[in-house]
Design a protein around this motif. Structure first.
Motif, PDB file in Angstrom:
ATOM      1  N   ARG A 279     -12.079   4.588   6.552  1.00 17.68           N
ATOM      2  CA  ARG A 279     -11.915   5.812   5.759  1.00 17.68           C
ATOM      3  C   ARG A 279     -10.862   5.644   4.661  1.00 17.68           C
ATOM      4  O   ARG A 279     -10.901   6.339   3.642  1.00 17.68           O
ATOM      5  CB  ARG A 279     -11.541   6.977   6.677  1.00 17.68           C
ATOM      6  N   LEU A 280      -9.920   4.743   4.875  1.00 20.62           N
ATOM      7  CA  LEU A 280      -8.897   4.465   3.872  1.00 20.62           C
ATOM      8  C   LEU A 280      -9.360   3.461   2.822  1.00 20.62           C
ATOM      9  O   LEU A 280      -8.628   3.152   1.882  1.00 20.62           O
ATOM     10  CB  LEU A 280      -7.632   3.924   4.542  1.00 20.62           C
ATOM     11  N   GLY A 281     -10.554   2.916   3.011  1.00 19.26           N
ATOM     12  CA  GLY A 281     -11.072   1.940   2.069  1.00 19.26           C
ATOM     13  C   GLY A 281     -10.660   0.515   2.350  1.00 19.26           C
ATOM     14  O   GLY A 281     -10.845  -0.365   1.501  1.00 19.26           O
ATOM     15  N   LEU A 282     -10.103   0.261   3.531  1.00 15.65           N
ATOM     16  CA  LEU A 282      -9.756  -1.113   3.885  1.00 15.65           C
ATOM     17  C   LEU A 282     -11.026  -1.915   4.154  1.00 15.65           C
ATOM     18  O   LEU A 282     -12.006  -1.387   4.707  1.00 15.65           O
ATOM     19  CB  LEU A 282      -8.863  -1.140   5.122  1.00 15.65           C
ATOM     20  N   PRO A 283     -11.027  -3.194   3.782  1.00 18.23           N
ATOM     21  CA  PRO A 283     -12.213  -4.035   3.998  1.00 18.23           C
ATOM     22  C   PRO A 283     -12.313  -4.499   5.456  1.00 18.23           C
ATOM     23  O   PRO A 283     -12.000  -5.645   5.787  1.00 18.23           O
ATOM     24  CB  PRO A 283     -11.980  -5.204   3.042  1.00 18.23           C
ATOM     25  N   ILE A 284     -12.735  -3.594   6.312  1.00 18.06           N
ATOM     26  CA  ILE A 284     -12.887  -3.890   7.737  1.00 18.06           C
ATOM     27  C   ILE A 284     -14.336  -4.284   8.000  1.00 18.06           C
ATOM     28  O   ILE A 284     -15.260  -3.575   7.577  1.00 18.06           O
ATOM     29  CB  ILE A 284     -12.467  -2.668   8.570  1.00 18.06           C
ATOM     30  N   PRO A 285     -14.574  -5.406   8.668  1.00 19.89           N
ATOM     31  CA  PRO A 285     -15.957  -5.822   8.941  1.00 19.89           C
ATOM     32  C   PRO A 285     -16.718  -4.762   9.725  1.00 19.89           C
ATOM     33  O   PRO A 285     -16.132  -3.944  10.440  1.00 19.89           O
ATOM     34  CB  PRO A 285     -15.775  -7.102   9.780  1.00 19.89           C
TER      35      PRO A 285
ATOM     36  N   ARG B  19       2.815  11.910  11.526  1.00 16.71           N
ATOM     37  CA  ARG B  19       4.176  11.799  11.017  1.00 16.71           C
ATOM     38  C   ARG B  19       4.222  11.380   9.551  1.00 16.71           C
ATOM     39  O   ARG B  19       5.301  11.413   8.930  1.00 16.71           O
ATOM     40  CB  ARG B  19       4.990  10.843  11.888  1.00 16.71           C
ATOM     41  N   PHE B  20       3.077  11.031   8.952  1.00 12.32           N
ATOM     42  CA  PHE B  20       3.103  10.678   7.534  1.00 12.32           C
ATOM     43  C   PHE B  20       3.455  11.886   6.656  1.00 12.32           C
ATOM     44  O   PHE B  20       3.762  11.745   5.475  1.00 12.32           O
ATOM     45  CB  PHE B  20       1.759  10.084   7.098  1.00 12.32           C
TER      46      PHE B  20
ATOM     47  N   THR C 198       2.961   6.966  -6.514  1.00 13.64           N
ATOM     48  CA  THR C 198       2.328   6.027  -5.579  1.00 13.64           C
ATOM     49  C   THR C 198       2.287   6.623  -4.177  1.00 13.64           C
ATOM     50  O   THR C 198       1.264   6.566  -3.484  1.00 13.64           O
ATOM     51  CB  THR C 198       3.101   4.693  -5.548  1.00 13.64           C
ATOM     52  N   ARG C 199       3.387   7.207  -3.768  1.00 14.22           N
ATOM     53  CA  ARG C 199       3.469   7.821  -2.445  1.00 14.22           C
ATOM     54  C   ARG C 199       2.441   8.940  -2.308  1.00 14.22           C
ATOM     55  O   ARG C 199       1.748   9.047  -1.281  1.00 14.22           O
ATOM     56  CB  ARG C 199       4.872   8.354  -2.204  1.00 14.22           C
ATOM     57  N   ALA C 200       2.300   9.770  -3.330  1.00 15.67           N
ATOM     58  CA  ALA C 200       1.366  10.892  -3.282  1.00 15.67           C
ATOM     59  C   ALA C 200      -0.077  10.414  -3.123  1.00 15.67           C
ATOM     60  O   ALA C 200      -0.870  11.028  -2.408  1.00 15.67           O
ATOM     61  CB  ALA C 200       1.506  11.743  -4.542  1.00 15.67           C
ATOM     62  N   GLU C 201      -0.414   9.303  -3.782  1.00 15.61           N
ATOM     63  CA  GLU C 201      -1.767   8.761  -3.663  1.00 15.61           C
ATOM     64  C   GLU C 201      -2.070   8.337  -2.224  1.00 15.61           C
ATOM     65  O   GLU C 201      -3.150   8.600  -1.698  1.00 15.61           O
ATOM     66  CB  GLU C 201      -1.929   7.567  -4.609  1.00 15.61           C
ATOM     67  N   HIS C 202      -1.093   7.717  -1.591  1.00 13.71           N
ATOM     68  CA  HIS C 202      -1.300   7.261  -0.220  1.00 13.71           C
ATOM     69  C   HIS C 202      -1.305   8.431   0.764  1.00 13.71           C
ATOM     70  O   HIS C 202      -2.070   8.425   1.734  1.00 13.71           O
ATOM     71  CB  HIS C 202      -0.239   6.226   0.157  1.00 13.71           C
TER      72      HIS C 202
ATOM     73  N   LEU D 202      -0.167  -2.305   4.212  1.00 14.59           N
ATOM     74  CA  LEU D 202       1.205  -2.124   4.686  1.00 14.59           C
ATOM     75  C   LEU D 202       1.412  -0.711   5.244  1.00 14.59           C
ATOM     76  O   LEU D 202       1.951  -0.534   6.342  1.00 14.59           O
ATOM     77  CB  LEU D 202       2.184  -2.388   3.546  1.00 14.59           C
ATOM     78  N   VAL D 203       0.961   0.288   4.495  1.00 16.31           N
ATOM     79  CA  VAL D 203       1.079   1.672   4.953  1.00 16.31           C
ATOM     80  C   VAL D 203       0.273   1.896   6.227  1.00 16.31           C
ATOM     81  O   VAL D 203       0.740   2.532   7.174  1.00 16.31           O
ATOM     82  CB  VAL D 203       0.613   2.642   3.849  1.00 16.31           C
ATOM     83  N   PHE D 204      -0.918   1.371   6.252  1.00 16.36           N
ATOM     84  CA  PHE D 204      -1.794   1.527   7.417  1.00 16.36           C
ATOM     85  C   PHE D 204      -1.139   0.968   8.674  1.00 16.36           C
ATOM     86  O   PHE D 204      -1.136   1.619   9.731  1.00 16.36           O
ATOM     87  CB  PHE D 204      -3.123   0.827   7.149  1.00 16.36           C
ATOM     88  N   ASP D 205      -0.566  -0.218   8.573  1.00 19.39           N
ATOM     89  CA  ASP D 205       0.029  -0.841   9.754  1.00 19.39           C
ATOM     90  C   ASP D 205       1.244  -0.065  10.251  1.00 19.39           C
ATOM     91  O   ASP D 205       1.457   0.051  11.463  1.00 19.39           O
ATOM     92  CB  ASP D 205       0.404  -2.298   9.461  1.00 19.39           C
ATOM     93  N   LYS D 206       2.030   0.473   9.317  1.00 15.28           N
ATOM     94  CA  LYS D 206       3.139   1.316   9.757  1.00 15.28           C
ATOM     95  C   LYS D 206       2.596   2.592  10.401  1.00 15.28           C
ATOM     96  O   LYS D 206       3.118   3.059  11.413  1.00 15.28           O
ATOM     97  CB  LYS D 206       4.051   1.663   8.591  1.00 15.28           C
ATOM     98  N   TRP D 207       1.569   3.158   9.811  1.00 17.37           N
ATOM     99  CA  TRP D 207       0.973   4.415  10.283  1.00 17.37           C
ATOM    100  C   TRP D 207       0.503   4.308  11.723  1.00 17.37           C
ATOM    101  O   TRP D 207       0.773   5.167  12.552  1.00 17.37           O
ATOM    102  CB  TRP D 207      -0.174   4.774   9.352  1.00 17.37           C
ATOM    103  N   VAL D 208      -0.214   3.221  12.035  1.00 17.49           N
ATOM    104  CA  VAL D 208      -0.780   3.063  13.383  1.00 17.49           C
ATOM    105  C   VAL D 208       0.111   2.208  14.284  1.00 17.49           C
ATOM    106  O   VAL D 208      -0.295   1.845  15.393  1.00 17.49           O
ATOM    107  CB  VAL D 208      -2.205   2.462  13.320  1.00 17.49           C
TER     108      VAL D 208
END
Length: 248
Positions: free
Chosen positions: A58-64, A238-239, A187-191, A121-127
């Motif tokens: 959903r975040l657009g990460l290239p997950i197989p 918490r984001f 940048t923060r607002a976009e994420h 980077l944001v994703f890994d901190k998030w989860v």
């Protein structure tokens, strides 16, 4: 998004890489998947895999491509593959094998777009995924690179490490050079907008989870596997707090 339920027809071999040593399995359509079973890594880890795959997509990460795989018991019983019993315990998590891909190495970091580095980077901190470390001296990155597909983001079974501190997650992260970017409010607002949109699908995401992964006893709601779904959701929310964005 998640594929329809997959059915295994052949256990090819077990990987020599990774702590959990997943299996390579062919499905009935002839496609090959990297597969982790309940008895191999546990229910909580598989729950983390599926939730992260959904959120990351959903975040657009290239997950197989990924899905739940049913593995017939006779296929396990008569397999000559070492440790095939690790595939027992219910539906397994299956991630499509990326052909001709290799583990991302340090000199290839600059080939990854800046925006994608930031999002990972944001994703890994998030989860709370601390399993993406890489320096010039090596590490365990859980990212693949191929000339054709570019970056692929894989392996989230250690996510939702609730007791981990954010500094531990970010230390030696493969894209740690992007930490300063989040001082920029635009940048923060976009994420933030992207995370909010991804989490809006929470009910749909947890609806995909097999009950066999969520409870020790499917007939007892008080037997929920830790961390519970409520605890995971609270972590993800918490984001919305400024403290989350203090990455530098």
């Amino acid at each position: 998004m998640i594929e329809p339920t997959l059915k295994a027809v052949e256990i090819l071999r077990r990987s020599e890489q990774g702590l959990c040593r997943p299996f390579l399995i062919r499905d009935e359509k002839g496609d090959i998947y990297v597969v982790k079973g309940v008895d191999g890594i546990g229910k909580a880890a598989l729950t983390s895999e599926l939730i992260c795959a959904e959120l990351g997509t959903r975040l657009g990460l290239p997950i197989p491509s990924y899905g739940l795989m049913k593995i017939p018991q006779p296929l396990i019983d008569f397999s000559a593959t070492d440790g095939a019993k690790d595939l027992e315990g219910g539906p397994a998590f299956a991630s499509r094998l990326i052909e001709n891909a290799t583990t991302l190495i340090y000199p290839q970091i600059n080939h990854v777009e800046t925006a994608l580095q930031q999002r990972v980077l944001v994703f890994d901190k998030w989860v709370k995924n601390g399993d993406r470390r890489l320096t010039a001296l090596g590490g365990n990155v859980n990212l693949l690179w191929s000339p054709d597909k570019g970056l692929s983001v894989i392996d989230h079974n250690v996510s939702f490490a609730m007791e981990s501190q954010d500094d531990e997650i970010l230390e030696n992260h493969v894209f740690s050079d992007q930490r300063h970017c989040f001082d920029d409010m635009m940048t923060r607002a976009e994420h933030i907008a992207a995370l909010d949109m991804a989490l809006a699908g929470w009910d749909s995401i947890i609806g995909l989870l097999p009950e066999a992964w969520i409870y020790r006893d499917p007939w007892d709601e008080d037997s929920a596997i830790s961390p519970t779904l409520d605890e995971r959701l609270e972590l993800l929310q918490r984001f919305n707090h400024d403290d989350f964005w203090r990455l530098a």
